[in-house]
Design an enzyme around this catalytic site. Structure first.
Site, PDB file in Angstrom:
ATOM      1  CG  HIS A 155      -1.799   5.776   0.460  1.00  0.00           C
ATOM      2  ND1 HIS A 155      -2.864   6.609  -0.037  1.00  0.00           N
ATOM      3  CD2 HIS A 155      -2.069   4.731   0.169  1.00  0.00           C
ATOM      4  CE1 HIS A 155      -3.122   6.414  -1.298  1.00  0.00           C
ATOM      5  NE2 HIS A 155      -3.185   5.130  -0.694  1.00  0.00           N
ATOM      6  CG  HIS A 157      -1.750   0.056  -0.304  1.00  0.00           C
ATOM      7  ND1 HIS A 157      -2.298   0.093   0.022  1.00  0.00           N
ATOM      8  CD2 HIS A 157      -1.944   1.279  -1.529  1.00  0.00           C
ATOM      9  CE1 HIS A 157      -3.415   0.585  -0.212  1.00  0.00           C
ATOM     10  NE2 HIS A 157      -3.497   1.693  -1.318  1.00  0.00           N
TER      11      HIS A 157
HETATM   12  P1  AMP Z   1      -5.763   3.618  -2.282  1.00  0.00           P
HETATM   13  O1  AMP Z   1      -6.736   3.169  -2.949  1.00  0.00           O
HETATM   14  O2  AMP Z   1      -4.681   2.794  -3.085  1.00  0.00           O
HETATM   15  O3  AMP Z   1      -5.382   4.914  -2.511  1.00  0.00           O
HETATM   16  O4  AMP Z   1      -6.175   3.098  -1.457  1.00  0.00           O
HETATM   17  C1  AMP Z   1      -6.510   3.871  -0.247  1.00  0.00           C
HETATM   18  C2  AMP Z   1      -6.589   2.584   0.802  1.00  0.00           C
HETATM   19  O5  AMP Z   1      -7.439   3.081   1.945  1.00  0.00           O
HETATM   20  C3  AMP Z   1      -7.711   1.774   0.995  1.00  0.00           C
HETATM   21  O6  AMP Z   1      -6.766   0.722   0.833  1.00  0.00           O
HETATM   22  C4  AMP Z   1      -8.625   1.998   1.941  1.00  0.00           C
HETATM   23  O7  AMP Z   1      -8.853   0.694   2.378  1.00  0.00           O
HETATM   24  C5  AMP Z   1      -7.601   2.733   3.099  1.00  0.00           C
HETATM   25  N1  AMP Z   1      -8.323   3.730   3.637  1.00  0.00           N
HETATM   26  C6  AMP Z   1      -9.417   3.809   3.793  1.00  0.00           C
HETATM   27  N2  AMP Z   1     -10.415   4.909   4.586  1.00  0.00           N
HETATM   28  C7  AMP Z   1      -9.760   4.069   5.288  1.00  0.00           C
HETATM   29  C8  AMP Z   1      -9.395   4.314   7.228  1.00  0.00           C
HETATM   30  N3  AMP Z   1     -10.508   5.197   8.183  1.00  0.00           N
HETATM   31  N4  AMP Z   1      -8.951   3.795   8.167  1.00  0.00           N
HETATM   32  C9  AMP Z   1      -7.917   2.881   7.379  1.00  0.00           C
HETATM   33  N5  AMP Z   1      -7.798   2.187   5.786  1.00  0.00           N
HETATM   34  C10 AMP Z   1      -8.323   3.256   5.077  1.00  0.00           C
END
Ligand code: AMP
Length: 169
Positions: A155, A157
């Site tokens: 993903h 950001h």
């Molecule tokens: P990372 O730490 O780079 O793997 O980013 C994962 C991101 O996904 C984090 O910023 C979380 O806040 C976000 N995240 C996790 N679950 C959800 C959800 N159900 N809806 C939206 N964002 C989410």
């Protein structure tokens, strides 16, 4: 495109989000998030996520399949963009491929992924425009435990709406 709305949990911590993912799905892998806790806890959460099976489904599969709500801001046949549940900036959007195809993280990228990787970045640009981030924005791809990755479905950001600092933490 959907208007399903999930309110950002402004007080949620990485641990809280991780716990909620583990509670809502034992097939979810490697979720968790954010940063209200100490850096040590953030790293612990990322390490916990990394201990899950490498390519198991994640919370993002549930969002793709519309099994849980998300505030979706862009969608086409290949990518989905939705607001981060635990935003780190006034605008914080997650952009993902709908088909993971082994891309648990950027470190797993192979030549066959060139097209989708470019598409993710191009979508980030489109969404930045859509969100009015005309003065600039930041793109982040966390990878692996040392990169504090918590969801093992690649993903991007997209962060904006405030002045960013450098170096990143
Ligand atoms: P990372 O730490 O780079 O793997 O980013 C994962 C991101 O996904 C984090 O910023 C979380 O806040 C976000 N995240 C996790 N679950 C959800 C959800 N159900 N809806 C939206 N964002 C989410």
């Amino acid at each position: 495109m959907s208007n399903d709305v999930i309110k950002p949990h402004k007080t949620a911590s990485r641990i809280q989000v991780l716990a909620s993912h583990l509670l809502t799905s034992n097939s979810n892998s490697n979720s968790n998030s954010n940063s209200c806790l100490s850096m040590a806890s953030e790293k612990e959460a990322a390490l916990a996520a990394a201990s899950a099976p490498a390519d198991s489904p994640t919370i993002f599969d549930k969002i793709i399949n519309k099994e849980i709500p998300a505030n979706i801001v862009f969608e086409d046949e290949q990518v989905l963009a939705f607001r981060d549940i635990n935003p780190q900036a006034p605008t914080h959007i997650i952009i993902i491929p709908k088909v993971k195809d082994g891309l648990t993280g950027l470190s797993q990228a192979e030549e066959r992924h060139y097209e989708i990787l470019g598409r993710l970045l191009h979508t980030a640009k489109l969404v930045a425009k859509q969100e009015g981030l005309d003065d600039g924005f930041r793109i982040v791809i966390n990878d692996g435990p040392k990169g504090c990755q918590s969801v093992y479905h690649i993903h991007v950001h997209l962060l904006g709406g405030r002045q960013m600092n450098w170096p990143a933490g």
